[in-house]
Design an enzyme around this catalytic site. Structure first.
Site, PDB file in Angstrom:
ATOM      1  N   HIS A  21       0.031  -6.873  17.622  1.00  0.00           N
ATOM      2  CA  HIS A  21       0.808  -8.059  17.432  1.00  0.00           C
ATOM      3  C   HIS A  21       0.138  -8.994  18.525  1.00  0.00           C
ATOM      4  CE1 HIS A  21       4.418 -10.795  17.193  1.00  0.00           C
ATOM      5  NE2 HIS A  21       3.726 -11.147  18.236  1.00  0.00           N
ATOM      6  N   GLU A  22       0.222  -8.614  19.612  1.00  0.00           N
ATOM      7  CA  GLU A  22      -0.576  -9.376  20.861  1.00  0.00           C
ATOM      8  C   GLU A  22      -2.023  -9.551  20.697  1.00  0.00           C
ATOM      9  OE1 GLU A  22       1.414 -10.997  22.623  1.00  0.00           O
ATOM     10  OE2 GLU A  22       3.338 -10.178  22.138  1.00  0.00           O
ATOM     11  N   HIS A  25      -2.602 -12.691  18.431  1.00  0.00           N
ATOM     12  CA  HIS A  25      -2.628 -13.712  19.160  1.00  0.00           C
ATOM     13  C   HIS A  25      -3.731 -14.352  19.883  1.00  0.00           C
ATOM     14  CE1 HIS A  25       1.649 -14.605  18.149  1.00  0.00           C
ATOM     15  NE2 HIS A  25       2.116 -13.898  18.944  1.00  0.00           N
ATOM     16  N   ASP A 217      26.082  18.546 -24.555  1.00  0.00           N
ATOM     17  CA  ASP A 217      25.392  18.381 -25.963  1.00  0.00           C
ATOM     18  C   ASP A 217      26.229  17.818 -26.861  1.00  0.00           C
ATOM     19  OD1 ASP A 217      22.996  19.347 -24.914  1.00  0.00           O
ATOM     20  OD2 ASP A 217      23.399  21.424 -25.531  1.00  0.00           O
TER      21      ASP A 217
END
Length: 418
Positions: A21-22, A25, A217
Site C-alpha cells: 500500500h505504501e 504511494h 421418493d
C-alpha cells in the site's frame, strides 16, 4: 504447530499488503517527480536502512504497518520541513490535483489489484466454493432434508473424525433413515425446516423411542428412532445435555465442493466476484455501528456472532485455523476479502484516511472554481489546523473500535472449525 504457523503467515501477509500500500504511494509520487525522503516497513526504532538517491529505505522494529514520507503534503508541512527553493516545485500540495488524487488513491488501488490478482488465481486454477453447493445446502435447510451420520462421535471428536467398526451407529442409521430423506414430523410435531427439526428433538428425553416421519421418493415412511444424549457447549461455557438423532443438513455428493473457471473465463468471473465483494463491503460498513453492542456483549460472556467485525488478531487466528485444517483456498480468500475491505475503508472521506485528503483536495478545487465564477479571490488552501479536532475524534473512535475488536478476538474469538 500448523495453527501457529498459519497465524504467523497471515500476519506476515497483512504486513506485506500494507507495505505494498505504501509502496503504491511512493511509486506514483516518484513517477510525478515529487520528493520522497523515506519508505519504511514497520514503526519504532530503525533496525536496518539504506539510502538510494534522496530516499531512505528500511525496516523498523514494530512490524505493524509501514509509511512513506512525501515532502509537503500540506502548506503547513512545507513550512515545517524548510523546503529549499529548488525543491518547492516538487512538494506534494503544489502538484496538479489529478496527480495528487492518483498518489493518494494509489494505496487503495494497490489493495484492489493485489486482491484481484489473488482472486483470479483462485478462480482460475485453485478453485473456490461452488455457489451451487451453497444453494443446495440452503434448500436442504429449508426442507429438513438430511444426511445420516454413520456413528455417534465421541465427545472429543475433531472435525476430521471418521467412524470405525467399533463405534455405535446413530439412531437414525439404525432406524433405516437414508441420506436425502426429508423429515416431515418428529415426536408428533410437524417439521418444516432444519430449525423446527432441532426444536422438536432437542428437548426430548434421550433413550426413549419416538416416531419420525420421512419422505423418500414421494412416499412417506414412519420410523422408530431412539435419540441419544449429546453434550452441547453453551455461550457461557457450560454444557447442556440434548437429544440428537444423528443427522445433519443434506448435501448432494454429486455437487463438487469447488469450481474452477480457467484463465480466460476466470477474468470475467473474477470481476463478477469482485463486484459481489464490493457490495458486501459497503453493506458491512453500513452495518458496522449496529455490530458494536453485540461485540461489547461478547467480551462479557455473550455469544460472539460470526458476522461481528474482527481485528488483525482475529483475522490471523482464522488464518491459523485454515492452515491447521489445510484450507489454503479459504486462507487466500480471506486475504482477498481483507484487501478489498481495507482498500474501500481507506477511501472513506474522513481524515486521517487517504479518502479524507482526496475529499479536501477536491473541495479546494470546487471552492476555488465557485469563487472564480463569482469574481471573488481564490480562498486558497484548507487550514488543516482547524480540522485537527475532527481528525483526533476520528482517530479516537477508530482506536477505540480497534481496541474493542482486539479484546473480543482474544477473550471470545470467532472460530470456524470447532
Amino acid at each position: 504447530m500448523a495453527y501457529t504457523t498459519g497465524i504467523i503467515l497471515f500476519a506476515l501477509a497483512i504486513l506485506i499488503s500494507v507495505s505494498l500500500h505504501e509502496f503504491g504511494h511512493m511509486l506514483t509520487a516518484k513517477g510525478f517527480k515529487m520528493k520522497v525522503t523515506r519508505y519504511f516497513v514497520g514503526f519504532g526504532p530503525t533496525l536496518w536502512s539504506f539510502r538510494r538517491g534522496e530516499t531512505e529505505y528500511g525496516v523498523k522494529g514494530i512490524p505493524l504497518g509501514g509509511f512513506v514520507k512525501i515532502v509537503g503534503m500540506t502548506p503547513l508541512e512545507e513550512e515545517e520541513e524548510e523546503v529549499t527553493e529548488a525543491d518547492k516545485h516538487r512538494v506534494f500540495w503544489r502538484k496538479p490535483l489529478w496527480q495528487r488524487t492518483i498518489v493518494l488513491a494509489a494505496g487503495s488501488v494497490t489493495h484492489f489489484v493485489l486482491g484481484f490478482a489473488v482472486l483470479w488465481i483462485l478462480v482460475s486454477f485453485v478453485g473456490i466454493a461452488n455457489p451451487e453447493r451453497a444453494e443446495a445446502y440452503e434448500a436442504s435447510q429449508e426442507t429438513a432434508t438430511v444426511d445420516v451420520a454413520e456413528c455417534i462421535p465421541p465427545d472429543d471428536a475433531t472435525i476430521d473424525f471418521t467412524c470405525s467398526a467399533a463405534d455405535e451407529p446413530t439412531p437414525a442409521r439404525e432406524a433405516g433413515m437414508q441420506d436425502g430423506d426429508r423429515i416431515t414430523a418428529a415426536a408428533g410435531q410437524p417439521v418444516t425446516d432444519w430449525d423446527s427439526l432441532v426444536a422438536a428433538v432437542a428437548d426430548l428425553p434421550p433413550g426413549e423411542p419416538i416416531e419420525v416421519t420421512v419422505e423418500r421418493d414421494g412416499t412417506e415412511h414412519d420410523l422408530q428412532v431412539t435419540p441419544y444424549a449429546a453434550e452441547v457447549e453453551q455461550t457461557d461455557g457450560t454444557t447442556e445435555t440434548v437429544a440428537r438423532l444423528g443427522v445433519s443438513v443434506y448435501l448432494d455428493p454429486a455437487i463438487p465442493a469447488t469450481v474452477t473457471s480457467g484463465p480466460i473465463q476466470g477474468i470475467g468471473d473474477t470481476f463478477s466476484y469482485t463486484g459481489d465483494m464490493f457490495r458486501e463491503t459497503f453493506v458491512a460498513l453500513a452495518d458496522l455501528p449496529s455490530k458494536i453492542p453485540p461485540l461489547w456483549d461478547s467480551i462479557w460472556g455473550g455469544e460472539r456472532g460470526d458476522d461481528t467485525p474482527v481485528s488483525v488478531v482475529g483475522a490471523s487466528r482464522l488464518g491459523g485455523e485454515m492452515v491447521q485444517y489445510d484450507q489454503w483456498a479459504m486462507f487466500f480468500m480471506l486475504l482477498v476479502v481483507l484487501n478489498y475491505f481495507i482498500g474501500v475503508f481507506n477511501l472513506l472521506p474522513l481524515l486521517p484516511m487517504d479518502g479524507g485528503h482526496i475529499a479536501i483536495a477536491w473541495y479546494e478545487k470546487v471552492r476555488s472554481w465557485f469563487a472564480a465564477r463569482r469574481g471573488k479571490p481564490d480562498p486558497g488552501r484548507v487550514d488543516y489546523l482547524k480540522l485537527m479536532p475532527l481528525t483526533y475524534a476520528v482517530i479516537i473512535v477508530l482506536g477505540g473500535f480497534m481496541l474493542l475488536t482486539i479484546t473480543a478476538d482474544i477473550v471470545n474469538p470467532i472460530t470456524i472449525f470447532n
